[in-house]
Design a protein around this motif. Structure first.
Motif, PDB file in Angstrom:
ATOM      1  N   HIS A   1       9.344  12.575   2.161  1.00  0.00           N
ATOM      2  CA  HIS A   1       9.136  11.116   2.178  1.00  0.00           C
ATOM      3  C   HIS A   1       9.749  10.465   3.414  1.00  0.00           C
ATOM      4  CE1 HIS A   1       7.884  11.644  -1.945  1.00  0.00           C
ATOM      5  NE2 HIS A   1       7.736  10.347  -2.142  1.00  0.00           N
TER       6      HIS A   1
ATOM      7  N   ARG B   1       2.667  -2.272  -0.451  1.00  0.00           N
ATOM      8  CA  ARG B   1       3.158  -0.886  -0.367  1.00  0.00           C
ATOM      9  C   ARG B   1       2.885  -0.259   0.998  1.00  0.00           C
ATOM     10  NH1 ARG B   1       4.092   3.859  -4.006  1.00  0.00           N
ATOM     11  NH2 ARG B   1       3.052   5.622  -3.065  1.00  0.00           N
TER      12      ARG B   1
ATOM     13  N   ARG C   1      18.124   4.816   0.553  1.00  0.00           N
ATOM     14  CA  ARG C   1      18.030   5.176  -0.860  1.00  0.00           C
ATOM     15  C   ARG C   1      19.366   5.645  -1.450  1.00  0.00           C
ATOM     16  NH1 ARG C   1      13.113   6.304  -3.520  1.00  0.00           N
ATOM     17  NH2 ARG C   1      11.833   4.457  -3.264  1.00  0.00           N
TER      18      ARG C   1
ATOM     19  N   SER D   1       6.099   4.340  -9.766  1.00  0.00           N
ATOM     20  CA  SER D   1       6.917   5.483  -9.363  1.00  0.00           C
ATOM     21  C   SER D   1       8.013   5.821 -10.359  1.00  0.00           C
ATOM     22  CB  SER D   1       7.563   5.184  -8.010  1.00  0.00           C
ATOM     23  OG  SER D   1       8.759   4.454  -8.212  1.00  0.00           O
TER      24      SER D   1
HETATM   25  C1  MIC Z   1       5.615   6.897  -4.823  1.00  0.00           C
HETATM   26  O1  MIC Z   1       4.546   7.441  -4.618  1.00  0.00           O
HETATM   27  O2  MIC Z   1       5.740   5.722  -5.206  1.00  0.00           O
HETATM   28  C2  MIC Z   1       6.879   7.708  -4.575  1.00  0.00           C
HETATM   29  C3  MIC Z   1       7.502   7.181  -3.355  1.00  0.00           C
HETATM   30  O3  MIC Z   1       6.527   9.058  -4.349  1.00  0.00           O
HETATM   31  C4  MIC Z   1       7.778   7.595  -5.810  1.00  0.00           C
HETATM   32  C5  MIC Z   1       9.122   8.183  -5.648  1.00  0.00           C
HETATM   33  C6  MIC Z   1      10.071   7.326  -4.853  1.00  0.00           C
HETATM   34  O4  MIC Z   1      10.068   6.109  -4.990  1.00  0.00           O
HETATM   35  O5  MIC Z   1      10.843   7.900  -4.097  1.00  0.00           O
HETATM   36  C7  MIC Z   1       7.168   8.186  -7.080  1.00  0.00           C
HETATM   37  O6  MIC Z   1       5.970   8.278  -7.186  1.00  0.00           O
HETATM   38  O7  MIC Z   1       7.909   8.500  -8.022  1.00  0.00           O
END
Ligand code: MIC
Ligand code: SF4
Length: 644
Positions: free
Chosen positions: A66, A385, A496, A536
């Motif tokens: 990520h 987003r 984070r 998420s």
């Molecule tokens: C997402 O697609 O929103 C993410 C980023 O992969 C999240 C995890 C996160 O917020 O780090 C998810 O899907 O859980």
């Protein structure tokens, strides 16, 4: 009575509870875990706080996918932290550049019939090979790494029966979008979606994985396909045929709902801004100008998808008004594209080929122009987003993405001519050099955990008092996503593991003054509509409000993973018994709940609005474990107290 596929796996992993009672609490033994870096730092801080020496799962893997845009020291420091923790605690480490967690896990680690939890909501991708795979908060993953059980509510079973065969240019993505059109982003809440019927045999593993991946958008607990000869062939191509086991539901398995989809009747579909269930036919938007096209993400970045994209781009040029990005899902995919010349086709057509990572899907670069129209093969198009608040993001298949990239407008891909026929290789290119095994147990104590200045303590909750007196610090509407509560994107994601800094952006999409007001109010309550917290698995959407003083969230209904994360953080998710009472409560009101401790057990509380005198009944059906967790102040406090 026969069993569904999911019930068979649950039965084999059941530690506590009665799986015949749908809606009851069950505890499962977890075979595998995965984390990604954006949720991983927190999960590993929690693992460390639990005082465990080594993970006790069959396989745990830490991915970096990520936060790969290193525009300061923060992400690189966090990668080093995760790498060192992984080495010490017995966890495999997938290096940055090796690919998106779900794609790599499917390729290299997934095993039919096993249980997997991952600190990412799209972990159910593993259901494409018959794994029972759940997205979960970091704390639940940390507990599972320590050998603890994973607690869920025994889901209902939805069966989606597939017949027929997809027509040219109609894809697995369109099957997912059709399911979203039928069920909506709430339709899978509290359910496992099991895909069956003779149409399943026509779908390859990457196609099945696209579909189970987007089960997350239905709000489903997880989604799963049978494990059959198609699964065996995929595992054999990965050089892992020995982990294959066949899995099918019994003829007389009982489902709570059965939905039939005839694959041959589907057309190319598109999800419009700003919800994945806002689905219409591509043909109905014909001619809409497009500024940007992004191909990739854990939903559509397999070799199969990429080869189709390359074949459609071959010998053509991207429209000069469109910027096209392509992110292959893994190093394996990228290397194979490179070997067969498909990568050259992409580059020659004018694509910007990005690293094998989440990238634009989580706003890590490639944000659209202001007010821009972006067509993406991703799974989420929530407002803001992409990193551009007023961008309009549409979700489409790779074929439809290419059609828009070439023509500069939304175009039915069936107009592209002959559909590409893609031959999948009998053997994939196996190179695990970017997956680092952990130190052997006897060397683990010598591994030093590398902690950079970006890693801060996570907030500890205090126990719930018997009377909660708090201000209604924020009132929001239906379908609030975790991207609203705790936005991601390139500017914020590097923090984070720094909750105080992150808190400045909490609910920024809805109300930029929220963090300041919440801190000033002391104890706070947030009021939401239905499906609060969808999207998420990020536990930051609970930990950050916790830091800002939120003690309870009252809503019409909650999304599963977020409700679990709130409880893990010691914040009470309370449901309005009468949804219409939502209108009686206003932002800024003084609220009081007496008898919290008894209410946690009885399942009923009354909220008194001291500003206008309204009395609002709340329903709070918690399991014994959850009630105790909330009373003690969250999962960590509970685990310490119970020695679980
Ligand atoms: C997402 O697609 O929103 C993410 C980023 O992969 C999240 C995890 C996160 O917020 O780090 C998810 O899907 O859980
Ligand atoms: Fe990454 Fe996007 Fe998949 Fe989340 S949905 S894991 S950000 S690719």
């Amino acid at each position: 009575m026969g069993l569904t596929i999911a019930e068979k796996i649950i039965q084999a992993h059941l530690i506590e509870g009665d799986m015949t009672v749908r809606g009851g609490d069950i505890a499962l033994r977890i075979d595998q875990t995965l984390t990604q870096d954006a949720t991983g730092t927190m999960a590993y801080l929690e693992l460390e706080a639990m005082g465990i020496d080594r993970v006790r799962t069959e396989r745990s893997v830490a991915y970096i996918d990520h936060n790969t845009l290193q525009s300061g020291f923060e992400n690189a420091d966090d990668h080093r932290y995760i790498q060192s923790v992984a080495e010490k605690y017995g966890i495999y480490f997938s290096r940055p550049g090796n690919g998106i967690c779900h794609q790599v896990h499917l390729e290299r680690f997934g095993v039919p019939g096993k249980t997997l939890i991952g600190s990412d909501s799209h972990t159910p991708t593993g259901g494409g090979i018959g794994m029972l795979a759940f997205g979960a908060g970091g704390m639940d993953v940390a507990v599972a790494m320590g050998g603890g059980a994973y607690h869920i509510t025994m889901p209902k079973m939805i069966r989606i029966n597939l017949t027929g065969k997809l027509n040219p240019f109609v894809t697995a993505k369109d099957v997912s979008l059709e399911a979203l059109r039928i069920l909506s982003v709430k339709g899978g809440v509290g359910a496992i979606v099991e895909w069956g019927g003779e149409g399943v045999l026509t779908l390859s593993v990457p196609e099945r994985a696209t579909i189970t991946n987007m089960g997350a958008e239905l709000g489903a607990t997880t989604s799963i396909f049978p494990s059959d000869e198609v699964t065996r062939a995929f595992l054999a191509a990965e050089g892992r045929e020995e982990v294959y086991t066949p899995l099918a539901s019994d003829e007389d398995a009982v489902y709570d709902r059965v939905i039939d989809i005839d694959l041959s009747t589907l057309e190319p579909l598109i999800a419009c801004p700003h919800m994945p269930d806002n689905v219409v036919k591509v043909s109905s938007l014909k001619g809409t100008k497009v500024d940007q096209v992004c191909i990739g993400s854990c939903t559509n970045s397999s070799l199969y998808d990429m080869l189709k994209v390359a074949a459609l781009l071959r010998g053509k040029t991207v429209a000069k008004t469109v910027s096209l990005s392509i992110s292959p899902g893994s190093k394996q995919v990228l290397a194979m594209l490179s070997e067969c010349g498909a990568l050259t086709d992409m580059l020659s057509a004018g694509a910007r080929v990005l690293e094998c990572a989440c990238g634009p899907c989580i706003g890590m670069g490639f944000s659209p122009n202001s007010g821009g129209v972006s067509l993406r093969t991703f799974n989420r198009n929530f407002e803001g987003r992409s990193g551009t608040k007023d961008a309009k993001v549409y979700l489409v298949s790779p074929e439809c993405a290419v059609a828009a990239a070439l023509t500069g407008e939304i175009t039915d891909p069936r107009l592209l001519g002959d559909a590409p026929v893609v031959e999948m290789p009998a053997k994939f290119r196996i190179d695990d050099s970017a997956i680092l095994p952990p130190a052997p147990a006897d060397k683990a104590k010598d591994v030093e955990v590398l902690r950079g200045p970006n890693i801060k303590e996570f907030p500890r909750c205090r126990p719930q008092e018997d009377t909660l007196s708090a201000e209604l610090v924020l009132k929001v509407g239906d379908n609030i996503t975790t991207d609203h509560i705790m936005p991601a994107g390139a500017k914020i994601l590097p923090y984070r593991s720094n909750i105080p800094y992150l808190s400045k952006f909490c609910f920024a999409v809805c109300d930029e003054s929220f963090p300041e007001r919440a801190l000033a109010a002391g104890d706070g309550i947030v009021l939401g509509g239905s499906n609060y917290g969808q999207g998420s698995s990020r536990e930051h959407a609970a930990l950050v409000p916790l830091y800002l003083g939120v003690r309870a969230v009252v809503a019409k209904s909650f999304a599963r993973i977020h409700a679990a994360n709130l409880i893990n953080a010691g914040i009470m998710p309370l449901t309005l018994t009468n949804p219409d009472d939502y209108d009686k409560l206003s932002q800024g009101d003084r609220l009081r709940i007496d008898g919290v401790h008894a209410g946690l057990v009885s399942g009923e509380m009354t909220l008194v609005d001291e500003t206008n005198g309204a009395r609002v009944p709340l329903t709070c059906r918690f399991t014994e474990r959850q009630a105790e967790m909330l009373r003690l102040g969250g999962l960590l406090a509970y685990t310490k107290e119970k020695g679980e």
